[in-house]
Write a protein that holds these residues in place. Sequence first.
Motif, PDB file in Angstrom:
ATOM      1  N   PRO A   6       1.114  -1.139  -0.202  1.00  0.00           N
ATOM      2  CA  PRO A   6       0.157   0.151  -0.230  1.00  0.00           C
ATOM      3  C   PRO A   6       0.302   1.321  -0.006  1.00  0.00           C
ATOM      4  CG  PRO A   6      -0.772  -2.096   1.505  1.00  0.00           C
ATOM      5  CD  PRO A   6       0.202  -2.420   1.082  1.00  0.00           C
ATOM      6  N   THR A   7       0.161   2.245  -0.769  1.00  0.00           N
ATOM      7  CA  THR A   7       1.195   3.617  -0.530  1.00  0.00           C
ATOM      8  C   THR A   7       0.411   4.625   0.438  1.00  0.00           C
ATOM      9  OG1 THR A   7      -0.022   4.249  -2.525  1.00  0.00           O
ATOM     10  CG2 THR A   7       1.860   3.173  -3.294  1.00  0.00           C
ATOM     11  N   GLN A   8      -0.443   4.732   0.486  1.00  0.00           N
ATOM     12  CA  GLN A   8      -1.017   5.410   1.914  1.00  0.00           C
ATOM     13  C   GLN A   8      -0.120   5.466   3.128  1.00  0.00           C
ATOM     14  OE1 GLN A   8      -2.459   2.711   1.039  1.00  0.00           O
ATOM     15  NE2 GLN A   8      -4.223   1.841   2.260  1.00  0.00           N
ATOM     16  N   PRO A   9      -0.004   6.621   3.752  1.00  0.00           N
ATOM     17  CA  PRO A   9       0.887   6.615   4.668  1.00  0.00           C
ATOM     18  C   PRO A   9       0.091   5.219   5.774  1.00  0.00           C
ATOM     19  CG  PRO A   9      -0.279   8.878   4.266  1.00  0.00           C
ATOM     20  CD  PRO A   9      -1.136   7.577   3.276  1.00  0.00           C
ATOM     21  N   ALA A  10       1.269   4.966   6.724  1.00  0.00           N
ATOM     22  CA  ALA A  10       1.321   4.240   7.744  1.00  0.00           C
ATOM     23  C   ALA A  10       1.639   5.156   8.687  1.00  0.00           C
ATOM     24  CB  ALA A  10       2.286   2.653   7.070  1.00  0.00           C
ATOM     25  N   LEU A  11       1.031   4.582  10.130  1.00  0.00           N
ATOM     26  CA  LEU A  11       2.053   4.665  12.139  1.00  0.00           C
ATOM     27  C   LEU A  11       2.716   3.694  12.060  1.00  0.00           C
ATOM     28  CD1 LEU A  11      -1.074   6.811  12.984  1.00  0.00           C
ATOM     29  CD2 LEU A  11       0.426   8.070  12.624  1.00  0.00           C
ATOM     30  N   SER A  12       4.292   3.942  12.569  1.00  0.00           N
ATOM     31  CA  SER A  12       4.799   2.789  12.624  1.00  0.00           C
ATOM     32  C   SER A  12       5.160   3.645  14.457  1.00  0.00           C
ATOM     33  CB  SER A  12       5.781   2.926  11.719  1.00  0.00           C
ATOM     34  OG  SER A  12       7.036   3.948  11.522  1.00  0.00           O
ATOM     35  N   GLN A  13       5.473   4.208  14.729  1.00  0.00           N
ATOM     36  CA  GLN A  13       5.423   5.066  15.984  1.00  0.00           C
ATOM     37  C   GLN A  13       4.233   4.735  17.085  1.00  0.00           C
ATOM     38  OE1 GLN A  13       9.112   7.301  16.016  1.00  0.00           O
ATOM     39  NE2 GLN A  13       9.115   7.605  14.110  1.00  0.00           N
ATOM     40  N   PHE A  14       4.988   4.445  18.203  1.00  0.00           N
ATOM     41  CA  PHE A  14       4.063   4.598  18.905  1.00  0.00           C
ATOM     42  C   PHE A  14       4.315   4.802  20.629  1.00  0.00           C
ATOM     43  CE2 PHE A  14       2.693   1.533  16.141  1.00  0.00           C
ATOM     44  CZ  PHE A  14       1.072   1.963  15.147  1.00  0.00           C
ATOM     45  N   VAL A  15       3.701   6.001  21.104  1.00  0.00           N
ATOM     46  CA  VAL A  15       3.747   6.926  22.542  1.00  0.00           C
ATOM     47  C   VAL A  15       2.623   5.453  23.319  1.00  0.00           C
ATOM     48  CG1 VAL A  15       4.139   7.743  24.309  1.00  0.00           C
ATOM     49  CG2 VAL A  15       5.095   8.549  21.654  1.00  0.00           C
ATOM     50  N   LEU A  16       2.700   4.734  24.064  1.00  0.00           N
ATOM     51  CA  LEU A  16       1.835   3.739  24.918  1.00  0.00           C
ATOM     52  C   LEU A  16       1.994   4.584  26.693  1.00  0.00           C
ATOM     53  CD1 LEU A  16       0.009   2.512  25.018  1.00  0.00           C
ATOM     54  CD2 LEU A  16       1.311   0.223  25.893  1.00  0.00           C
ATOM     55  N   LYS A  17       1.305   5.204  27.086  1.00  0.00           N
ATOM     56  CA  LYS A  17       1.052   5.850  27.786  1.00  0.00           C
ATOM     57  C   LYS A  17       0.747   4.984  29.225  1.00  0.00           C
ATOM     58  CE  LYS A  17       1.982  10.046  27.860  1.00  0.00           C
ATOM     59  NZ  LYS A  17       1.370  11.192  27.886  1.00  0.00           N
ATOM     60  N   VAL A  18       1.304   4.281  29.978  1.00  0.00           N
ATOM     61  CA  VAL A  18       1.256   3.244  30.900  1.00  0.00           C
ATOM     62  C   VAL A  18       0.917   3.935  32.468  1.00  0.00           C
ATOM     63  CG1 VAL A  18       2.408   1.050  29.376  1.00  0.00           C
ATOM     64  CG2 VAL A  18       4.017   2.407  31.868  1.00  0.00           C
ATOM     65  N   HIS A  19       1.281   4.771  32.535  1.00  0.00           N
ATOM     66  CA  HIS A  19       1.096   6.204  33.403  1.00  0.00           C
ATOM     67  C   HIS A  19       0.720   7.133  33.992  1.00  0.00           C
ATOM     68  CE1 HIS A  19       1.124   6.257  37.703  1.00  0.00           C
ATOM     69  NE2 HIS A  19       0.909   5.804  38.457  1.00  0.00           N
ATOM     70  N   SER A  20       0.116   7.955  34.023  1.00  0.00           N
ATOM     71  CA  SER A  20      -0.172   9.099  34.375  1.00  0.00           C
ATOM     72  C   SER A  20      -0.010  10.163  35.175  1.00  0.00           C
ATOM     73  CB  SER A  20      -1.629   9.664  33.832  1.00  0.00           C
ATOM     74  OG  SER A  20      -2.921   9.373  34.954  1.00  0.00           O
ATOM     75  N   ARG A  21       0.937   9.866  35.915  1.00  0.00           N
ATOM     76  CA  ARG A  21       1.561  10.878  37.313  1.00  0.00           C
ATOM     77  C   ARG A  21       2.753  10.375  37.072  1.00  0.00           C
ATOM     78  NH1 ARG A  21      -3.021  11.231  36.495  1.00  0.00           N
ATOM     79  NH2 ARG A  21      -4.680  11.535  37.998  1.00  0.00           N
ATOM     80  N   CYS A  22       3.741  11.493  37.814  1.00  0.00           N
ATOM     81  CA  CYS A  22       4.894  10.821  37.956  1.00  0.00           C
ATOM     82  C   CYS A  22       5.490  11.127  39.854  1.00  0.00           C
ATOM     83  CB  CYS A  22       5.343  12.152  36.454  1.00  0.00           C
ATOM     84  SG  CYS A  22       7.685  12.557  36.813  1.00  0.00           S
ATOM     85  N   ASP A  23       6.820  10.956  39.571  1.00  0.00           N
ATOM     86  CA  ASP A  23       7.503  11.585  41.032  1.00  0.00           C
ATOM     87  C   ASP A  23       7.870  13.264  40.977  1.00  0.00           C
ATOM     88  OD1 ASP A  23       8.865  10.314  39.433  1.00  0.00           O
ATOM     89  OD2 ASP A  23       9.236   7.954  40.985  1.00  0.00           O
ATOM     90  N   LEU A  24       8.244  13.358  39.848  1.00  0.00           N
ATOM     91  CA  LEU A  24       9.019  14.854  39.786  1.00  0.00           C
ATOM     92  C   LEU A  24       8.228  15.979  39.689  1.00  0.00           C
ATOM     93  CD1 LEU A  24      12.562  13.285  38.421  1.00  0.00           C
ATOM     94  CD2 LEU A  24      11.656  13.940  40.165  1.00  0.00           C
ATOM     95  N   ALA A  25       8.418  16.565  39.594  1.00  0.00           N
ATOM     96  CA  ALA A  25       7.846  17.982  39.714  1.00  0.00           C
ATOM     97  C   ALA A  25       8.484  19.230  38.763  1.00  0.00           C
ATOM     98  CB  ALA A  25       7.428  18.286  40.397  1.00  0.00           C
ATOM     99  N   CYS A  26       9.316  18.347  37.384  1.00  0.00           N
ATOM    100  CA  CYS A  26      10.426  19.457  36.560  1.00  0.00           C
ATOM    101  C   CYS A  26       9.133  20.526  36.533  1.00  0.00           C
ATOM    102  CB  CYS A  26      10.363  18.727  35.376  1.00  0.00           C
ATOM    103  SG  CYS A  26      10.940  16.788  35.989  1.00  0.00           S
ATOM    104  N   ASP A  27       9.678  21.656  36.576  1.00  0.00           N
ATOM    105  CA  ASP A  27       8.797  23.175  36.080  1.00  0.00           C
ATOM    106  C   ASP A  27       8.586  23.381  34.341  1.00  0.00           C
ATOM    107  OD1 ASP A  27      11.185  23.943  35.671  1.00  0.00           O
ATOM    108  OD2 ASP A  27      11.213  25.335  36.974  1.00  0.00           O
ATOM    109  N   HIS A  28       9.539  22.051  33.279  1.00  0.00           N
ATOM    110  CA  HIS A  28      10.044  22.730  31.983  1.00  0.00           C
ATOM    111  C   HIS A  28       8.321  21.393  31.254  1.00  0.00           C
ATOM    112  CE1 HIS A  28      12.360  19.730  32.792  1.00  0.00           C
ATOM    113  NE2 HIS A  28      13.704  20.435  32.363  1.00  0.00           N
ATOM    114  N   CYS A  29       8.552  20.355  32.334  1.00  0.00           N
ATOM    115  CA  CYS A  29       7.614  19.657  31.904  1.00  0.00           C
ATOM    116  C   CYS A  29       6.618  20.299  31.271  1.00  0.00           C
ATOM    117  CB  CYS A  29       6.873  17.854  33.323  1.00  0.00           C
ATOM    118  SG  CYS A  29       5.624  17.342  32.088  1.00  0.00           S
ATOM    119  N   TYR A  30       6.232  19.267  29.654  1.00  0.00           N
ATOM    120  CA  TYR A  30       4.594  19.852  29.044  1.00  0.00           C
ATOM    121  C   TYR A  30       3.448  19.712  29.186  1.00  0.00           C
ATOM    122  CZ  TYR A  30       6.208  15.122  26.486  1.00  0.00           C
ATOM    123  OH  TYR A  30       6.419  13.832  26.432  1.00  0.00           O
ATOM    124  N   VAL A  31       3.772  17.994  30.503  1.00  0.00           N
ATOM    125  CA  VAL A  31       2.120  17.216  30.462  1.00  0.00           C
ATOM    126  C   VAL A  31       1.363  18.453  31.488  1.00  0.00           C
ATOM    127  CG1 VAL A  31       1.573  15.376  30.953  1.00  0.00           C
ATOM    128  CG2 VAL A  31       3.833  14.512  29.614  1.00  0.00           C
TER     129      VAL A  31
END
Length: 809
Positions: A6-31
């Motif tokens: 097939p010539t149509q575009p495809a997705l081959s890279q996936f970011v899978l979020k397994v946890h939505s919280r963080c143990d740090l508080a980086c002030d430049h974090c985009y999330v």
Amino acid sequence: MDRDRPTQPALSQFVLKVHSRCDLACDHCYVYEHADTSWRGRPMAVSAAILTRVADRIAEHARRHRLATVHVVLHGGEPLLAGPDRLRRAAEELRRALRGVSALDLRMHTNGVLLDEKFCELFLELGVRIGVSLDGDKVSNDRHRRYADGRSSHDKVIRAVQLLSRPRYRPLFAGLLCTIDIENDPVAVYDALVELAPPQIDFLLPHATWDTPPPRPRGAATPYADWLDAVYRRWDAAGRTVPVRVFDSVLRTLRGESSLTESLGLAPADLVVIETDGTFEQADSLKTSYDGAPATGMDVFTHSLDDVLRHPGMLARQQGIEQLCAQCRACPVVASCGGGLYAHRYRTRNGFDNPSVFCPDLLALITTIRDREAAVPAPPRAPAAELTMSRGDFDDLAAGFGGADTIARLAAAQLEINQELLAAVSGRVALSDREGAAAWELLTDLDAEVPAALDTVLAHPYTRPWALSVLEGRAAPAQGLAEIAAATVLRARLDRGVRLAPRDGVLRLPGLGSVHLGEGADLAEVSAGPEGFTVCAGARRLDIGWHEGLDGPVPHWQPVRLFEGQGWSVAIEDTDPLRDCHRWPVARRTAADEAKRWADDLAGAWALIRRELPAYADGVAAGLRLITPLHAPDGSNVSAACKEAWGAIGAARPSSPDQLALLIVHEFQHVKLAAVLDAVDLYDPADRALYYAPWRPDPRPLAGLLQGTYAHIAVTDFWRVRRVRAAGAAERVAAEAEFARWRVQTARAVEELLGSGSLSDLGREFVTSMGETVGGWLDEPVTAAARAAADRSARRHRAEWTARLEGTS
């Protein structure tokens, strides 16, 4: 063979979020610190049901688009907060769904503070490579990467990186990610990162938009370009010893090649994010633009990944230069810059129809690098070598290892070579060769109808030696083409007749077995049925059941016997008439009792490899397809690997399962390196010098020394483990002496290779990494007796080698 892909575009890279919280508080974090607040309403951890559905959706997409490799990053928040059980479930679900569909490149990005040996052991088992966020030295890192109460995270991150740098865990280490802060000293940051010897460094611009522009102290025009240029000059002066993704991407795009990062270049975006609640989102960086910017309104339960591809935001990032604003399209460095990161173009009044907010910096950086490269003449180098495999795979293999996914990608590359060779063979079919033309026409039909079955046959290790014999004029094409077609028809259980000629009375069915028709047999026809297959030769008809002949009672049918271990299936290939390409003569068809001994010894050897050599086990299981029994006239332990027969080794059955385990990991090193050398030029083939090899009585060419040194990484590691794990005290003492001997000898062989002057740039990098693995073992304590025995053995071998060389000169 050309595939109708097939010539149509495809997705081959996936970011899978397994946890939505963080143990740090980086002030430049985009999330958590930028415009998007969607994380607040999401579950903390991904559920088992969502993991199953995610894996199925990815596999569905990969199958439809025939993706050779799927790249998945386990992410967060902080993914280690998901815990080992959930991380194992994520990896196992992905492997389950993608088995037989695509290779899986599985990674994790972490802040590192929770990383410990238990996690590393889990990731070794699962084949997960680890990238760690670190912003440089302690002062630089603590500017942003702190706990919520202000505590520093630096010491814990350094401990995590040091853990990943141990020889056992080094194959896990994917690199360091550093977010730029122009208040930090660029050289101090770079030096601190390089001191940790990462396989790669990734410098990221801080996320910003035209609404919230990045800091530019004292009105500086291009402070980020200036900061990166200081790093570039340091990196360049030091010999560019560590890959830096932003610099490598600029250099590649200036040469007209693809970028290594989505923040540069014009390649269409092929990434999607899957959140803990199963919703699909666009790139995470969009969270810096406005609240809800990454949302697609789609989820894994009701939408396919092809639906996601049709989302307007995804489509906008598939259009290359056409989706850029007029200013970008007119820019002289647009092919390198690509408009910068999509999120950095945002402005409230006109969306993303802007240049990057870092436009002046990108222009300055790219033009400075371009002009500097043009002004400095290229130094003399060994023959140029282009890295045509992924950086992660190259690093894994250079360290002497290579997990299941890395080896699966090597196998996929080897299959592509076989496909190309098959197409080349078809060009040798003469117009008058009706049998050859008919076989090729049938293969073309089978490629469209049952491509997986055809690929399985083409992947048979003795396909390539046959194809080369045709292309070199040593064989006609028709017979082998028909054999491949017949084996494909049988594997696919197709009720379709295939005519083929036997070889000296033997009908070759590659990968399946051989039918013995006797001398004088002419053309035969093979067809499949539900219970077995039929062979018709003249007036003779043979009906053969699918499971007949394994224990030897059927005189005319000799099927390939399979050893089925836990997680590994390998053929004992003693049927293929073309298997005689190893250094030693092949053995005849093994009798049922000898086949049983092979199976018993393989069971013991495989249990030892899985238990004691896990860094090799997954690779062996993914790549070693067959073992051809060899004949050793004096009964010695002989083994070999043929560079053209990828996935195969030859061996006389050794005296014990332990010796068989050593033989397997040793010879499979040769198999891996042969595939690397198909993809990458590691040395100058014009080198005709001969070199000392501590395991051979004769001087070796550079290629032979490289092969032997790479194989002896596994030999050294085998004895390293056996000195602790062998059952008896005497065996442990003997193993320690072997370990002491081979670690020193292998390290010396690495020095010989590096001193040859004939390695390419990538070759030096590859061999240096080999040396780092062995060098890590030189510090491990051994008894004085073992060290003395190793020294005596080394001196004796070198003296005998020198005397023999002088005697022949």
